[in-house]
Design a protein around this motif. Structure first.
Motif, PDB file in Angstrom:
ATOM      1  N   GLY A   1     -22.697   1.858 -93.891  1.00 22.36           N
ATOM      2  CA  GLY A   1     -21.904   1.663 -95.109  1.00 22.36           C
ATOM      3  C   GLY A   1     -20.694   0.786 -94.838  1.00 22.36           C
ATOM      4  O   GLY A   1     -19.678   0.878 -95.540  1.00 22.36           O
TER       5      GLY A   1
ATOM      6  N   TYR B   1     -17.982  -2.060 -94.811  1.00 21.98           N
ATOM      7  CA  TYR B   1     -17.481  -2.961 -95.851  1.00 21.98           C
ATOM      8  C   TYR B   1     -17.361  -4.367 -95.282  1.00 21.98           C
ATOM      9  O   TYR B   1     -16.712  -4.581 -94.259  1.00 21.98           O
TER      10      TYR B   1
ATOM     11  N   ASN C   1     -22.068   2.433 -99.746  1.00 22.33           N
ATOM     12  CA  ASN C   1     -21.304   3.415 -98.967  1.00 22.33           C
ATOM     13  C   ASN C   1     -22.155   3.960 -97.838  1.00 22.33           C
ATOM     14  O   ASN C   1     -23.379   3.879 -97.910  1.00 22.33           O
TER      15      ASN C   1
ATOM     16  N   ARG D   1     -22.571   0.456-104.223  1.00 21.99           N
ATOM     17  CA  ARG D   1     -21.216   0.284-104.774  1.00 21.99           C
ATOM     18  C   ARG D   1     -21.144  -1.057-105.500  1.00 21.99           C
ATOM     19  O   ARG D   1     -21.452  -2.078-104.920  1.00 21.99           O
TER      20      ARG D   1
END
Ligand code: LLP
Length: 421
Positions: free
Chosen positions: A310, A312, A348, A354
């Motif tokens: 997950g 970013y 995530n 997301r």
């Protein structure tokens, strides 16, 4: 600043130039941020690059030229280090192998080359000792706790398979003595993307372990795990403080041992993470309910960090004219081409998609995924029979291809039917 909040104009220009000669998807690495990272760690006696983060031999050469030593975790990584010009078997241990198991062919090669082995299991220590008296070894210890940016990158504590358990130090020493192995140092790596508090905690455990050893060593390694920022404004780790904590520990250990101790650090993602981009083309845009899916010509076959952890990664859309896509923000998920619902870059930990507030691009625009210079290309796969993407280096304004695109023929050529046996 190693991670500027917005992509510098020079990098955007380089991306566009690259797209004129190389089809998407491709990786682009900047040398400048890598060099900056090395400088930030220069107080440590040895910076040993954990090449699993980015093992392209040309990236390794850049580090070698800066005096950075290298860690390998497999025979393949040893051969890469040799191709990059590292010399095995030197006193300053240019190449060390760290592992929890060692297979026969790797064992034979490390003995032949005199490469120190950082042992993460008692079995490994025994297997080495049985055929190579006097071989230089480190002990990689599990201090009983760990921490990472994901459970999957926590490498310490009772749920981790890594390292020799801290209560088994005496057993390890018995094996060292039985086989006359040459104990160089102690090593602890508690996880990737650990926070400062946990990283600092390792100092105390190292001190305790040295006391238990009750014999001289010449080196200690703080492992890797330093986090890197991936969002605008995210703070950098305080290297000065981190170094100060380790330096105090080193001084205390020198006092106990009565001799100089070499302090190593073994970062992977810290050195290369912010230096890499993955450049792709937008091939389709779908409206699904109230949200949009922007689909690229690259997926988790290239960048696996989002589906695995997950993680970013900032994504920037760019017109082929070189202008950043702007306009009203829409709720957008960015995904890939693979036949699997998890093939989404914006998710995530746990696989929940997301949607990000992003300006709407058009089909044919570029998508630039940031901070993928660590564990990007090295974790790629051929899933869905997609060939590995090329790697390009941006150094002093010049672009060079440092890994060719794999061809589909190369992929299929391995599947030669052997004789029945
Ligand atoms: N030393 C040892 C013994 C390691 O196992 C590792 C990472 C490192 C150093 C370097 O850790 P770093 O400084 O890169 O955090 N694929 C994951 C990271 C797994 C790292 C495994 N070992 C990711 O993409 O975050």
């Amino acid at each position: 600043m190693t991670r500027p909040d917005s992509l510098p104009h020079s990098v955007i220009k380089a991306v566009l130039r690259a797209t004129q000669s190389v089809a998407t998807p491709f990786w682009l690495y900047e040398t400048e941020p890598m060099r900056e990272r090395v400088q930030q760690l220069e107080k440590f006696d040895v910076i040993r690059f954990a090449q699993k983060a980015n093992s392209n031999i040309h990236v390794l050469s850049i580090f070698r030229e800066m005096g950075v030593l290298v860690d390998a975790v497999s025979l393949g990584e040893i051969e890469r280090a040799l191709r990059a010009g590292y010399t095995p078997g030197t006193l300053d241990q240019e190449i060390v192998i760290t592992a929890d198991i060692i297979d026969e062919s790797t064992l034979i090669r490390v003995i032949e080359l005199g490469i120190p082995v950082n042992c993460g299991s008692l079995d490994m220590l025994m297997q080495l000792g049985q055929i190579a008296n006097n071989h230089p070894v480190w002990l990689r210890l599990n201090p009983g706790f760990g921490h990472g940016h994901s459970h999957k990158t926590n490498t310490g504590g009772p749920f981790s398979k890594h390292g020799i358990w801290h209560e088994n130090i005496a057993d390890a020493l018995r094996l060292v003595d039985k086989y006359g192995l040459n104990l160089i140092g102690l090593h602890m790596h508690i996880g990737s993307g650990a926070d400062y508090t946990h990283l600092r905690q390792v100092c105390g455990s190292m001190l305790e372990a040295v006391k238990q050893l009750d014999r001289p060593i010449s080196s200690i390694s703080a492992g890797g795990g330093l986090p890197v920022p991936s969002r605008p404004g995210e703070p950098e780790i305080e290297i000065e403080e981190y170094y100060a904590a380790w330096n105090e520990t080193r001084i205390e250990i020198e006092r106990i041992i009565g001799d100089k101790i070499c302090l190593e650090i073994e970062p992977g993602r810290f050195l290369t993470g912010n230096a890499g981009l993955l450049v792709a083309e937008i091939r389709a845009i779908k409206k699904i309910g109230d949200n949009y899916f922007v689909l690229l010509d690259t997926g988790f076959n290239e960048l696996a960090r989002p589906i695995l952890y997950g993680s970013y990664h900032e994504i920037v859309f760019l017109k082929r004219s070189g202008v950043l896509v702007t306009g009203p923000l829409k709720s957008i998920a960015v995904a890939g081409p693979l036949c699997e619902s998890g093939d989404v870059f914006t998710q995530n930990d746990g696989g929940i998609v997301r949607f990000r507030e992003l300006p709407m691009p058009q089909v044919g625009d570029l998508a630039i995924i940031r901070d993928v210079g660590g564990y990007g290309a090295t974790m790629s796969s051929n899933y869905n029979s997609r060939p590995l993407a090329p790697e390009i280096l941006l150094d002093d304004g010049k672009l060079t291809i440092i890994r060719q695109r794999q061809s589909i023929e190369q992929l299929l050529d391995l599947e030669v039917r052997g004789k029945a046996f």
